[in-house]
Write a protein that holds these residues in place. Structure first.
Motif, mmCIF file in Angstrom:
data_model
loop_
_atom_site.group_PDB
_atom_site.id
_atom_site.type_symbol
_atom_site.label_atom_id
_atom_site.label_comp_id
_atom_site.label_asym_id
_atom_site.label_seq_id
_atom_site.Cartn_x
_atom_site.Cartn_y
_atom_site.Cartn_z
ATOM 1 N N LYS A 689 0.821 -1.201 0.000
ATOM 2 C CA LYS A 689 0.000 0.000 0.000
ATOM 3 C C LYS A 689 0.862 1.262 0.000
ATOM 4 O O LYS A 689 0.490 2.281 -0.584
ATOM 5 N N GLU A 721 -10.635 -9.818 -5.415
ATOM 6 C CA GLU A 721 -12.036 -9.476 -5.126
ATOM 7 C C GLU A 721 -13.027 -10.247 -5.995
ATOM 8 O O GLU A 721 -14.060 -10.721 -5.515
ATOM 9 N N GLN A 773 -5.613 -13.520 1.840
ATOM 10 C CA GLN A 773 -6.248 -12.343 2.419
ATOM 11 C C GLN A 773 -5.490 -11.904 3.665
ATOM 12 O O GLN A 773 -5.120 -12.729 4.499
ATOM 13 N N TRP A 775 -5.173 -8.761 6.856
ATOM 14 C CA TRP A 775 -5.998 -7.859 7.660
ATOM 15 C C TRP A 775 -6.235 -6.565 6.885
ATOM 16 O O TRP A 775 -5.299 -5.941 6.392
ATOM 17 N N LYS A 776 -7.483 -6.208 6.760
ATOM 18 C CA LYS A 776 -7.840 -5.064 5.927
ATOM 19 C C LYS A 776 -7.163 -3.777 6.373
ATOM 20 O O LYS A 776 -6.898 -2.889 5.566
ATOM 21 N N LYS A 777 -6.861 -3.658 7.663
ATOM 22 C CA LYS A 777 -6.264 -2.416 8.159
ATOM 23 C C LYS A 777 -4.736 -2.513 8.239
ATOM 24 O O LYS A 777 -4.089 -1.663 8.853
ATOM 25 N N GLN A 782 -1.491 -6.015 1.140
ATOM 26 C CA GLN A 782 -2.849 -6.153 0.620
ATOM 27 C C GLN A 782 -3.031 -7.558 0.054
ATOM 28 O O GLN A 782 -2.062 -8.302 -0.112
ATOM 29 N N ASP A 783 -4.271 -7.930 -0.226
ATOM 30 C CA ASP A 783 -4.577 -9.273 -0.705
ATOM 31 C C ASP A 783 -3.858 -9.555 -2.031
ATOM 32 O O ASP A 783 -3.660 -8.658 -2.852
#
Length: 883
Positions: A689, A721, A773, A775-777, A782-783
């Motif tokens: 990110k 996604e 996947q 953790w989103k935060k 990222q995935d």
């Protein structure tokens, strides 16, 4: 271009297994890890083309602990090892030559006692590697001595000895000695080296007079240095000796102690015209570099074709096409037209090898039946392919039978195999059945020169249907005495044994067809004449004619085995084995067993002789025990996952190779491309990110995969996604929250919710895409996705790409295992695709079954984006779009 026979020796520094790596200077000599090579000698004696070579290397352990020393030598593929010994502190440990199965049982018995040994395999274009290692105590000395023999074959008018010099350190006593004795007299003798400077040139001593020739090269320590105060050795390259003999008569016959050898090489004959058919593979796998190199070679060959010659081109892919319907004379106008034709050759489709060969044979048949070509001319077929037949008649046994029946002994077939995707055994057998030979073309930068060099060897036929006839009631055990062609600058060699070992006289009739008329030549020789010639040279080794006869007989028996079956093959095997054991040759039927001293627990190693396209030169030797603590990979497939790391399974070795590709986010890499099935797989890289401003290359992962099947008109796009499948103009979309099983004609898609998907397509090939996947935060990661191939053998031999090129079998050798920077990850040298790479033993994660934790897969890690392992460089695989 001259492409002479090579007699090759590569001398390497001993390699060491210990817990540290030291560079010290003793008497201003570079000492590596406490081991000093203080003497290295190559002594070659060549008597009537038969070379007897002794390589001796002496080393001393100057450290205060025991060290492991490796002795590595590269030999010509056509040579047979005859003797090996190690002498440690005055005690000699000899190698013994045994029948291969008996040697294998002896070795397995040693292994069962816990004396584990490693497997070393190595082979280059013209060489095979012999490797042995031993532990020596502090202050101890070891002497390695290896003897091998070989018959030098004449090409382009000269014999050549090629010595690869690479000691890797200064050697106090370094010497190359070559003594040549030729009863016919030596006509010319020269020596040169790629590493030879003006100063070193003066060190090469060359003399020849009458029947004797001598070459010596003995540089001092100071002369070996790269500069005045350097400890690096300048001896790194090729040392070459070339010579030829005087030829006052067309042949030379020698008789010694019940054996004879007959050399036949007439000169000043008018050249025969030749009728040559080029049968060329233009299937999809030849696309790109291979096709460009082939066209480059053909254009140069067209420059060399003589106006009296006739030629034609046959192209085969899914279809068969020809340049002309008949053989065409090589006039300047026709050659210009042929050049334009060659420049426009392109690659596509599958591989109808049978159709191409049969069309070429039909054109030759018609040319002879219609008297379009001279009655006295040489007819040759040169076939080039990089794959295996997969359309038309694809059964190799049926192709062999059909081609042999069609040629019917009238023409010579030469098969050239481009790269590792060919069935070399099939090509070799078919060529030998039709009086030719097979040659592997290595897919390197000089492939065009390799192709042109082979053509040069067969471009000047002088005689056809040559027979050397000897009195049947006087001779037994005669080697091959009939030859389809005699080429300019070559030599025919026949050897035999007399029924009466006391016989000292022989008459020979030689028959053949030349350009003008038939050749009929008679010669005779007395044993007394040969004996008088050899009285002048006492140092020439032993019963050389008997050993030459044995060497040539074994070589030809092994060649005949390739085309034989059943009882005939068993008889040929038995004869070759008996001679190999009698004369102590390491051949494909025998092995050398080396028993090590007690300090090594009497470990036993085995040295085997390989056969081209089947196995490599093997030495079963003590390896670093850390290697054997790893488990074998649990499953066999290729994959790319993580950042991104590639795992290449090598089932035949129960091992794996791995490498990383470091490229910036946004790049799209071609992973699989099969022009035959129409399947392609590309992957787009994503990064973290937040980019690391200090890094030239950012961390990257696969964030999008595109899988397409051109024949089914299907495209699958996968991201972390969504999953989108497009069939023609129709699109269907899913998410990773779905659990789906979809069947559409030849396609099956299974989505396992939030875990992975499995895609199977027409040919049976399957892919698994794993979802990772995070953790989103998470502040950085990222995935991302991983790709695993199943049933890759369902794809064609033409498959390429970063993953696809490894769907074909790959062979590699690991030698010189030693501690690396990480104590848990030893380094080693890997020999693969004719490259020597530094690799590290480690492991990579396999997430196919457990996307969260994964399974550690042990592998040899190739550094620098897989350089030397992958074809070309990694940037060659960057493409512009996902489809």
């Amino acid at each position: 271009m001259e492409n002479k026979l090579l007699l090759c020796i590569l001398l390497l520094i001993p390699a060491f297994a210990s817990s540290d790596f030291l560079l010290t200077h003793v008497r201003n000599i570079k000492v590596v890890n406490g081991i000093e090579i203080y003497s290295m000698k190559i002594d070659s004696k060549v008597t009537s083309r038969f070379a007897h070579n002794v390589i001796t290397s002496r080393a001393v352990n100057q450290g205060n602990v025991s060290k492991e020393v490796f002795f590595d030598v590269e030999l010509p593929k056509t040579a047979f090892i005859t003797k090996f010994s190690m002498t440690i502190d005055g005690v000699t440990y000899p190698g013994t030559i045994k029948e291969k199965e008996a040697a294998k049982k002896q070795y397995e018995k040693a292994v069962s006692r816990g004396q584990t040994a490693g497997l070393v395999r190595a082979s280059g274009r013209k060489t095979e590697k012999f490797t042995v290692s031993v532990n020596i105590k502090a202050a101890s000395k070891v002497t390695f001595e290896l003897t091998y023999e070989e018959l030098l074959k004449r090409q382009f008018g000269k014999y050549e000895m090629f010595i690869k010099v690479k000691p890797k350190q200064l050697v106090k006593d370094f010497e190359i000695e070559v003594d040549i004795f030729e009863p016919q007299g030596i006509a010319e003798l020269e020596a040169e080296g790629t590493f030879i400077t003006n100063e070193l040139q003066n060190i090469i001593k060359k003399t020849f007079s009458g029947k004797k020739g001598h070459i010596s090269f003995k540089p001092t320590l100071d002369q070996q240095r790269t500069c005045a105060n350097c400890s690096q050795s300048a001896l790194d390259g090729d040392f070459t000796v070339r010579y030829d003999v005087k030829r006052t008569t067309p042949d030379n016959l020698q008789i010694v102690n019940g054996y004879f050898v007959h050399f036949f090489a007439p000169t000043n004959l008018p050249k025969l015209s030749k009728n040559i058919i080029f049968v060329l593979d233009t299937s999809g796998s030849m696309y790109g570099r291979e096709m460009e190199q082939t066209k480059e070679a053909l254009l140069k060959i067209l420059d060399d074709i003589k106006e009296d010659d006739f030629f034609n081109f046959i192209l085969f892919d899914s279809e068969i096409s020809t340049w002309k319907e008949t053989l065409i004379k090589a006039t300047p106008e026709n050659l210009d037209e042929a050049r334009k034709f060659v420049q426009h050759i392109s690659a596509q489709g599958m591989t109808n090898l049978h159709g191409g060969l049969m069309r070429g044979i039909d054109i030759l048949n018609a040319a002879h039946e219609q008297n379009l070509v001279p009655k006295r001319s040489a007819s040759i077929i040169i076939m080039l392919t990089d794959g295996q037949p997969n359309v038309g008649v694809s059964n190799t046994h049926e192709i062999e039978k059909a081609v042999k029946k069609a040629i019917d002994g009238r023409y010579t077939l030469y098969n050239l195999g481009f790269g590792s995707g060919v069935d070399y055994g099939f090509l070799e057998k078919m060529a030998l059945e039709n009086k030719g030979l097979a040659r592997r073309i290595y897919p390197d930068s000089d492939a065009a020169l390799q192709l042109q060099g082979f053509y040069d060897e067969v471009s000047n036929p002088m005689l056809i249907d040559v027979e050397l006839n000897y009195p049947e009631n006087e001779i037994s055990d005669l080697t091959t005495n009939s030859f389809k062609h005699f080429y300019d600058g070559s030599e025919i060699v026949v050897a035999g044994r007399f029924v009466d070992s006391n016989q000292n006289h022989l008459s020979v009739d030689v028959r053949g067809e030349g350009a003008d008329d038939a050749l009929l030549y008679t010669t005779q020789q007395d044993a007394e004449q040969t004996a008088q010639a050899f009285q002048e040279q006492q140092y020439i080794f032993g019963e050389y004619i008997e050993r030459l006869w044995a060497y040539l007989t074994i070589e030809q028996l092994l060649e005949k085995r390739i085309t034989a079956t059943g009882e005939e093959k068993e008889n040929l095997t038995a004869q070759a084995l008996a001679l190999s054991l009698m004369y102590k040759f390491v051949t494909p039927l025998t092995s050398m067993v080396v028993t090590k001293p007690e300090e090594d627990d009497n470990e036993e190693g085995i040295a085997d002789k390989p056969t081209e396209g089947v196995g490599m030169f093997t030495s079963l030797l003590q390896a670093s025990p850390v290697y054997h603590t790893y488990a074998s990979p649990p499953t066999w497939y290729t994959s790319v996952d993580g950042d991104p790391h590639f795992i290449i399974s090598v089932p035949q070795k129960k091992d794996a190779i791995c490498f990383n590709i470091n490229e910036n986010p946004g790049m799209i890499l071609n992973l699989i491309n099969d022009p035959v099935t129409g399947i392609t797989v590309n992957g787009e890289l994503i990064g973290d990110k937040r980019a690391n401003s200090d890094a030239k290359i950012q961390n990257s992962y696969f964030g999008k995969l595109g899988i397409a099947n051109k024949h089914l008109d299907v495209k699958l796009t996968v991201t972390p996604e969504t999953i989108t499948i497009q069939n023609g103009d129709e699109k269907t979309g899913f998410t990773w929250l779905d659990s789906v099983t979809l069947h559409q004609a030849d396609l099956t898609l299974i989505i396992n919710r939030k875990k992975n998907l499995v895609l199977s397509m027409g040919s049976g090939v399957s892919f698994v895409v794993v979802l990772h996947q995070v953790w989103k935060k998470h502040p950085l990661h990222q995935d991302f996705l991983g790709l695993y191939t199943l049933k890759s053998d369902e794809l064609s031999e033409q498959t390429h790409g970063l993953l696809g090129q490894f769907f074909r079998p790959i062979d590699f050798t690991i030698i010189e295992i030693h501690p690396g920077s990480d104590p848990k990850k030893p380094d080693a040298t890997m020999i693969v695709k004719n490259n020597e790479l530094t690799v590290t033993r480690g492991w990579q994660k396999d997430y196919r079954r457990d996307p969260k934790h994964g399974v550690d897969i042990p592998c040899w890690f190739v550094h620098d984006n897989g350089a030397g392992l992958i074809d070309g460089v990694h940037t060659d695989y960057i493409v512009s779009s996902l489809f």
